[in-house]
Write an enzyme that holds these catalytic residues in place. Structure first.
Site, PDB file in Angstrom:
ATOM      1  N   HIS A  72      -4.820  -4.988   0.382  1.00  0.00           N
ATOM      2  CA  HIS A  72      -4.305  -3.643   0.634  1.00  0.00           C
ATOM      3  C   HIS A  72      -2.826  -3.738   0.916  1.00  0.00           C
ATOM      4  O   HIS A  72      -2.384  -4.708   1.532  1.00  0.00           O
ATOM      5  CB  HIS A  72      -5.029  -3.010   1.829  1.00  0.00           C
ATOM      6  N   ASP A  91     -13.202   0.074  -0.500  1.00  0.00           N
ATOM      7  CA  ASP A  91     -13.903   0.185  -1.778  1.00  0.00           C
ATOM      8  C   ASP A  91     -14.884  -0.944  -2.028  1.00  0.00           C
ATOM      9  O   ASP A  91     -15.725  -0.846  -2.917  1.00  0.00           O
ATOM     10  CB  ASP A  91     -12.879   0.218  -2.924  1.00  0.00           C
TER      11      ASP A  91
END
Ligand code: CMC
Length: 429
Positions: free
Chosen positions: A306, A364
């Protein structure tokens, strides 16, 4: 005392800039006057060090793995609130009282139907079109149906459009799915909760009753909460930039949906599930990880890494718990892909390649498995994300329009193309 930062230019001239502090988080150097004072631009492709706006909505501390909506930790919101409470919070800045919640839920649920003419709009698409392609088109087209409240300078118009978008997105997502599989559209039922109504519109058929499972509804509601906002990510920045020109909110949210579709952003859970299917079995994990680490292979471990979270993504932990709840409820604890995901996560978390680059599972990584267990097909995953993120987009858009410092967004560039040259007529080239 006012803080200042100084910058020495190549000619030795030193300029001072104010330093601004937020409630929490890093201070920012206010460089708005840099070009006027010096003729220099700043260079920050990918916005690695740029605060593009000030905001009171969402705070992330990527090093500590913290996510706050209006100051409240995501873990507490996921435990104590439903999605519409979180919508109220994001839009209004405070959690609702019971009476405010009742009013808010009532207004949202009374806006769930779409203009009947919109049904025909769907039939212009091929049935095998990707549902996100349909979403970009249909949401953009809402401005052609609801032009009675498009004056963005009128706060009442903005509120009406916000309610319409939050209420109609579930209906449109479910219609995109039904159209894709050739089943009739299911009209909303406003006596159900937001998430229960969505599940019914997705899975009911006219020939059978549909019984809503509260454990699954709660899981979906949690997916919505975890995806509701995430400060100035790519799609939110797209919504703000589109909105900065005065474009109507439906066009701006359609732009956000288009941006979200990309595999580095909202398309990651779809890509993650495809990756798990491709790996296929726990015995192949080692081989796959070797490919990921080989720079020439161009393979990424989807659902990992991320831009902001460099410790852990707090949403991933909550999604992992939800995943256990859902698979337990459905008797799928031995689900092949879930077991594969756990094995992959374990190996990656112990491998120096991932540890040294601070690559941890993001939201996710598990959300795809939960959605698959709920019966949502892979191609619909990003649509679900767009449904949930609509409230964040609209809250950020509202905040921008109401900000006295609001200006059209207009970045500059470092030009590296040809210097001025003259055009020769074609016969002389
Ligand atoms: N698998 C393998 N290596 C990776 C991965 C990954 N998923 N992510 C980053 N790296 C490596 C990358 O190769 C680079 O290595 P090196 O320094 O040796 O060149 C290093 O880690 C830094 O990567 P980056 O591309 O500079 O990092 P970024 O901040 O630009 O990218 C990201 C962030 C999310 C786009 C990236 O981690 C990624 O592509 N992840 C997979 C896709 C994904 O799961 N996206 C969902 C994001 S969460 C949803 C949301 O909030 O929108």
């Amino acid at each position: 005392m006012d803080k200042k930062a100084s910058l020495t230019l190549p000619d030795g001239k030193t300029l001072e800039f104010p330093v601004m502090s937020g409630t929490i988080g890093p201070d920012v150097v206010d460089i708005r006057t840099l070009y006027g004072k010096s003729g220099y631009f700043t260079y920050d492709p990918g916005f690695l060090s740029t605060a593009s706006c000030n905001s009171t909505i969402t705070y992330i501390d990527g090093d500590a793995g913290v996510l706050l909506y209006r100051g409240y930790p995501i873990e507490q919101l996921a435990q104590h609130c439903d999605f519409l409470e979180v919508c109220y919070l994001l839009l209004n800045g405070e959690l609702p009282s019971p009476a405010q919640k009742k009013d808010f839920d009532g207004i949202v649920m009374r806006h769930t139907m779409v203009h009947d003419q919109l049904n025909r709009f769907f039939t212009g698409f091929r049935r095998d079109a990707h549902p996100m392609a349909v979403m970009v088109g249909v949401v953009g087209a809402l401005s052609a149906f609801y032009h009675d409240a498009l004056d963005i300078s009128d706060p009442h118009h903005r509120t009406v459009s916000a309610f319409r978008l939050i209420a109609k997105l579930p209906t449109i997502v479910a219609m995109a799915y039904k159209y894709n599989i050739g089943q009739p559209f299911v009209y909303p039922r406003n006596d159900l909760s937001y998430s229960a109504n969505f599940m019914r519109m997705m899975f009911a058929v006219p020939s059978e009753d549909y019984v809503v499972n509260p454990v699954l509804v709660r899981a979906l509601d949690r997916i919505f909460i975890l995806h509701a906002d995430h400060e100035q990510n790519a799609s939110t920045s797209t919504v703000r930039l589109s909105g900065s020109s005065g474009a109507n909110p439906f066009a701006c949210i359609a732009a956000g949906i288009a941006c979200l579709w990309g595999p580095a952003h909202g398309g990651a859970n779809e890509a993650c599930l495809q990756m798990l299917e491709e790996i296929g079995d726990v015995s192949k994990v080692g081989e796959f990880i070797r490919k990921v680490k080989d720079k020439n292979a161009g393979v990424r471990l989807m659902g990992f890494g991320h831009r902001v979270y460099k410790n852990h993504d707090p949403r991933a932990k909550l999604m992992r718990e939800t995943c256990h709840e859902v698979l337990g409820e459905l008797g799928l604890a031995n689900d092949r892909l879930f077991k594969l995901a756990i094995a992959l996560e374990k190996i990656a978390l112990e491998d120096d390649y991932f540890v040294s680059r601070k690559l941890y599972p993001n939201v996710d990584f598990y959300s795809g498995i939960v959605q698959r267990a709920l019966g949502i097909p892979v191609s619909m995953f990003t649509c679900i994300f767009s449904l949930a993120r609509t409230v964040g987009w609209i809250a950020q858009w509202q905040e921008m329009i109401s900000d006295p410092e609001y200006k059209i967004g207009r970045p500059r560039q470092l030009y590296k193309g040809a210097a001025r040259r003259e055009v020769k007529p074609i016969a002389q080239r």
